[in-house]
Write a protein that holds these residues in place. Structure first.
Motif, short mmCIF file in Angstrom:
data_model
loop_
_atom_site.label_atom_id
_atom_site.label_comp_id
_atom_site.label_asym_id
_atom_site.label_seq_id
_atom_site.Cartn_x
_atom_site.Cartn_y
_atom_site.Cartn_z
N MET A 1 80.50 2.80 35.96
CA MET A 1 80.43 3.54 37.16
C MET A 1 79.04 3.51 37.50
O MET A 1 78.16 3.83 36.94
N SER A 2 78.64 3.15 38.84
CA SER A 2 77.36 3.08 39.07
C SER A 2 76.65 4.54 39.49
O SER A 2 77.75 5.56 39.75
N LEU A 3 75.53 4.80 39.42
CA LEU A 3 74.82 6.17 39.69
C LEU A 3 75.26 6.68 41.19
O LEU A 3 75.69 7.76 41.42
N ASP A 4 75.36 5.59 42.19
CA ASP A 4 75.69 5.97 43.46
C ASP A 4 77.20 6.51 43.82
O ASP A 4 77.49 7.53 44.16
N THR A 5 78.26 5.96 42.80
CA THR A 5 79.52 6.58 42.54
C THR A 5 79.58 7.61 42.29
O THR A 5 80.28 8.65 42.51
N LYS A 7 77.22 10.03 41.77
CA LYS A 7 76.50 10.99 42.72
C LYS A 7 77.56 11.36 43.87
O LYS A 7 77.79 12.74 44.06
N LYS A 46 75.99 10.07 32.93
CA LYS A 46 76.27 8.76 33.65
C LYS A 46 75.17 7.95 33.82
O LYS A 46 75.56 6.65 34.25
N GLU A 48 72.30 5.20 33.91
CA GLU A 48 71.93 4.12 32.83
C GLU A 48 70.57 4.03 32.80
O GLU A 48 69.64 4.22 33.65
N LYS A 50 67.54 1.73 31.67
CA LYS A 50 66.84 0.21 31.30
C LYS A 50 65.26 0.38 31.08
O LYS A 50 64.70 1.12 31.43
N THR A 65 69.43 -3.09 28.43
CA THR A 65 69.93 -1.84 29.10
C THR A 65 70.41 -1.12 27.81
O THR A 65 70.97 -1.52 27.00
N ASN A 67 72.93 1.01 25.70
CA ASN A 67 74.38 1.24 25.89
C ASN A 67 74.49 2.33 24.93
O ASN A 67 74.64 2.09 23.78
#
Length: 71
Positions: A1-5, A7, A46, A48, A50, A65, A67
């Motif tokens: 899940m992306s951070l935008d999702t 958010k 959530k 990520e 890097k 990244t 994990n």
């Protein structure tokens, strides 16, 4: 899940929390704080991570990244 999702999901949960709190007739600051920080911590977990330098495996730099989970 992306951070935008994540958010957007957190924003939806926060709006639901505010809607619920606005219906209260008694002071619910403790409950509000607990529920707000639960939403915030879920969002932070959530994230990520890097990394591009600073770690070494022998003489070789490590990039990539992360994990795993923030706990």
């Amino acid at each position: 899940m992306s951070l935008d999702t994540a958010k957007q999901e957190a924003i939806s949960k926060f709006i639901a929390l505010m809607d619920d709190m606005f219906t209260r007739e008694q002071d619910s600051r403790q409950e509000y704080a607990e529920r707000f920080f639960t939403i915030l911590i879920e969002l932070i977990k959530k994230a990520e991570i890097k990394y591009t330098n600073g770690l070494n495996a022998g003489s070789n730099p490590v990039t990539g990244t992360f994990n795993g989970e923030l706990k």
